[in-house]
Scaffold this active site. Structure first.
Site, PDB file in Angstrom:
ATOM      1  N   GLU A  99      21.414 -19.727  27.965  1.00 50.43           N
ATOM      2  CA  GLU A  99      22.209 -18.985  26.972  1.00 50.43           C
ATOM      3  C   GLU A  99      22.923 -17.819  27.651  1.00 50.43           C
ATOM      4  O   GLU A  99      22.366 -17.172  28.543  1.00 50.43           O
ATOM      5  CB  GLU A  99      21.284 -18.406  25.897  1.00 50.43           C
ATOM      6  CG  GLU A  99      21.282 -19.169  24.585  1.00 50.43           C
ATOM      7  CD  GLU A  99      22.471 -18.848  23.682  1.00 50.43           C
ATOM      8  OE1 GLU A  99      23.537 -18.476  24.185  1.00 50.43           O
ATOM      9  OE2 GLU A  99      22.312 -18.970  22.465  1.00 50.43           O
ATOM     10  N   ASP A 100      24.125 -17.544  27.200  1.00 50.84           N
ATOM     11  CA  ASP A 100      24.828 -16.366  27.689  1.00 50.84           C
ATOM     12  C   ASP A 100      24.187 -15.080  27.165  1.00 50.84           C
ATOM     13  O   ASP A 100      23.868 -14.178  27.925  1.00 50.84           O
ATOM     14  CB  ASP A 100      26.319 -16.432  27.293  1.00 50.84           C
ATOM     15  CG  ASP A 100      26.531 -16.788  25.820  1.00 50.84           C
ATOM     16  OD1 ASP A 100      25.544 -17.015  25.091  1.00 50.84           O
ATOM     17  OD2 ASP A 100      27.702 -16.839  25.387  1.00 50.84           O
ATOM     18  N   ASP A 103      21.400 -12.499  20.549  1.00 51.11           N
ATOM     19  CA  ASP A 103      21.710 -11.372  19.674  1.00 51.11           C
ATOM     20  C   ASP A 103      20.698 -11.388  18.512  1.00 51.11           C
ATOM     21  O   ASP A 103      19.582 -10.901  18.662  1.00 51.11           O
ATOM     22  CB  ASP A 103      23.166 -11.574  19.227  1.00 51.11           C
ATOM     23  CG  ASP A 103      23.736 -10.434  18.432  1.00 51.11           C
ATOM     24  OD1 ASP A 103      23.476  -9.278  18.778  1.00 51.11           O
ATOM     25  OD2 ASP A 103      24.465 -10.687  17.453  1.00 51.11           O
ATOM     26  N   PHE A 152      29.025  -4.895  21.342  1.00 48.35           N
ATOM     27  CA  PHE A 152      29.662  -6.208  21.477  1.00 48.35           C
ATOM     28  C   PHE A 152      30.257  -6.287  22.879  1.00 48.35           C
ATOM     29  O   PHE A 152      31.048  -5.430  23.269  1.00 48.35           O
ATOM     30  CB  PHE A 152      30.741  -6.418  20.418  1.00 48.35           C
ATOM     31  CG  PHE A 152      31.198  -7.838  20.373  1.00 48.35           C
ATOM     32  CD1 PHE A 152      30.507  -8.782  19.624  1.00 48.35           C
ATOM     33  CD2 PHE A 152      32.290  -8.259  21.121  1.00 48.35           C
ATOM     34  CE1 PHE A 152      30.901 -10.112  19.608  1.00 48.35           C
ATOM     35  CE2 PHE A 152      32.698  -9.588  21.116  1.00 48.35           C
ATOM     36  CZ  PHE A 152      31.994 -10.510  20.352  1.00 48.35           C
ATOM     37  N   ARG A 165      37.157 -14.027  28.626  1.00 46.27           N
ATOM     38  CA  ARG A 165      36.096 -14.827  29.258  1.00 46.27           C
ATOM     39  C   ARG A 165      36.164 -14.788  30.782  1.00 46.27           C
ATOM     40  O   ARG A 165      35.167 -14.970  31.471  1.00 46.27           O
ATOM     41  CB  ARG A 165      36.192 -16.295  28.823  1.00 46.27           C
ATOM     42  CG  ARG A 165      35.868 -16.539  27.364  1.00 46.27           C
ATOM     43  CD  ARG A 165      35.677 -18.038  27.127  1.00 46.27           C
ATOM     44  NE  ARG A 165      35.701 -18.394  25.718  1.00 46.27           N
ATOM     45  CZ  ARG A 165      34.654 -18.327  24.906  1.00 46.27           C
ATOM     46  NH1 ARG A 165      33.499 -17.888  25.351  1.00 46.27           N
ATOM     47  NH2 ARG A 165      34.765 -18.697  23.642  1.00 46.27           N
TER      48      ARG A 165
HETATM   49  P1  IMP Z   1      22.814 -15.060  17.860  1.00 50.10           P
HETATM   50  O1  IMP Z   1      22.645 -16.378  17.158  1.00 50.10           O
HETATM   51  O2  IMP Z   1      23.075 -13.945  16.875  1.00 50.10           O
HETATM   52  O3  IMP Z   1      21.683 -14.725  18.791  1.00 50.10           O
HETATM   53  O4  IMP Z   1      24.137 -15.148  18.677  1.00 50.10           O
HETATM   54  C1  IMP Z   1      24.220 -15.843  19.869  1.00 50.10           C
HETATM   55  C2  IMP Z   1      25.643 -16.209  20.171  1.00 50.10           C
HETATM   56  O5  IMP Z   1      26.565 -15.276  19.579  1.00 50.10           O
HETATM   57  C3  IMP Z   1      25.896 -16.148  21.651  1.00 50.10           C
HETATM   58  O6  IMP Z   1      25.660 -17.396  22.253  1.00 50.10           O
HETATM   59  C4  IMP Z   1      27.345 -15.720  21.725  1.00 50.10           C
HETATM   60  O7  IMP Z   1      28.186 -16.844  21.665  1.00 50.10           O
HETATM   61  C5  IMP Z   1      27.564 -14.902  20.477  1.00 50.10           C
HETATM   62  N1  IMP Z   1      27.420 -13.447  20.736  1.00 50.10           N
HETATM   63  C6  IMP Z   1      26.413 -12.644  20.358  1.00 50.10           C
HETATM   64  N2  IMP Z   1      26.627 -11.383  20.767  1.00 50.10           N
HETATM   65  C7  IMP Z   1      27.800 -11.407  21.442  1.00 50.10           C
HETATM   66  C8  IMP Z   1      28.542 -10.395  22.143  1.00 50.10           C
HETATM   67  O8  IMP Z   1      28.172  -9.217  22.242  1.00 50.10           O
HETATM   68  N3  IMP Z   1      29.708 -10.808  22.725  1.00 50.10           N
HETATM   69  C9  IMP Z   1      30.155 -12.103  22.666  1.00 50.10           C
HETATM   70  N4  IMP Z   1      29.476 -13.070  22.029  1.00 50.10           N
HETATM   71  C10 IMP Z   1      28.309 -12.721  21.421  1.00 50.10           C
END
Ligand code: IMP
Length: 191
Positions: A99-100, A103, A152, A165
């Site tokens: 995972e990148d 959040d 963010f 990106r």
């Molecule tokens: P989660 O489901 O809320 O944990 O979100 C995960 C996904 O949301 C990541 O794989 C990203 O694609 C996107 N995401 C969450 N935070 C950020 C951020 O700060 N910048 C860019 N993408 C984000």
């Protein structure tokens, strides 16, 4: 288009150091005989996957999945959509979900269930970036590159509305509506 100010959180050198450290940690946990099956989450994980796969110095196989809860803004919709399914079966493979950023944890929790249903031999998770202060769903993270504050972020694969990106660093992004006819100092430049 709105004006955006970037504040660099992680330089390219810091990211490279983090990826090397992660690769060493992961290598310690896996034998070299069976390939490690890397499943990267599109699209933000593409650069991280490319660097991690080369740093691992292990035999790997690679697949991609795209499950996303984000649209063209900075807030998760909370609803996960599968936009690109796995190409290869995970059954009896040692799977590492790449995972990148984690959040709220909703995407990773959903993906873990999705992959687990394919009966892998083992399943672990690695995230380059972790925002633990935002966690809403308890999600196990086996390897974490960097813990970051609730900002963010863009760059190193991560986008805002499909921009940024390509940046070699990770920057926090503050987006403000552009005032009529005005330029914002530092627009498009890392501060
Ligand atoms: P989660 O489901 O809320 O944990 O979100 C995960 C996904 O949301 C990541 O794989 C990203 O694609 C996107 N995401 C969450 N935070 C950020 C951020 O700060 N910048 C860019 N993408 C984000």
């Amino acid at each position: 288009m709105d004006a955006a100010t970037q504040t660099v959180l992680l330089t390219a050198n810091q990211i490279a150091g983090g990826v090397s450290r992660l690769a060493a940690e992961i290598r310690r946990d896996y034998a070299e005989d069976a390939p490690l099956h890397l499943v990267a989450v599109l699209t933000g994980g593409w650069i991280f996957l490319a660097d991690l796969a080369r740093a691992l110095a292990l035999p790997v196989t690679i697949d991609f999945v795209d499950a996303s809860s984000y649209g063209a803004n900075q807030h998760s919709s909370g609803i996960i959509r599968l936009r690109h399914a796995l190409r290869l079966p995970v059954q009896n493979r040692d799977v590492l979900l790449v995972e990148d950023i984690v959040d709220t944890g909703a995407t990773l929790a959903w993906l873990l269930n999705h992959v687990r249903a394919g009966r892998p031999r083992s399943l672990r998770t690695v995230a380059l970036l972790d925002k633990p202060s935002r966690r809403a769903v308890d999600t196990p993270l086996d390897y974490v590159g960097f813990t970051i504050p609730d900002r963010f972020v863009v760059g190193y694969g991560l986008d805002h509305d499909e921009q940024f990106r390509h940046l070699p660093y990770v920057a926090a992004l503050d987006v403000r509506p552009r005032s009529a006819g005005g330029q914002t100092p530092g627009d498009g430049q890392p501060s």
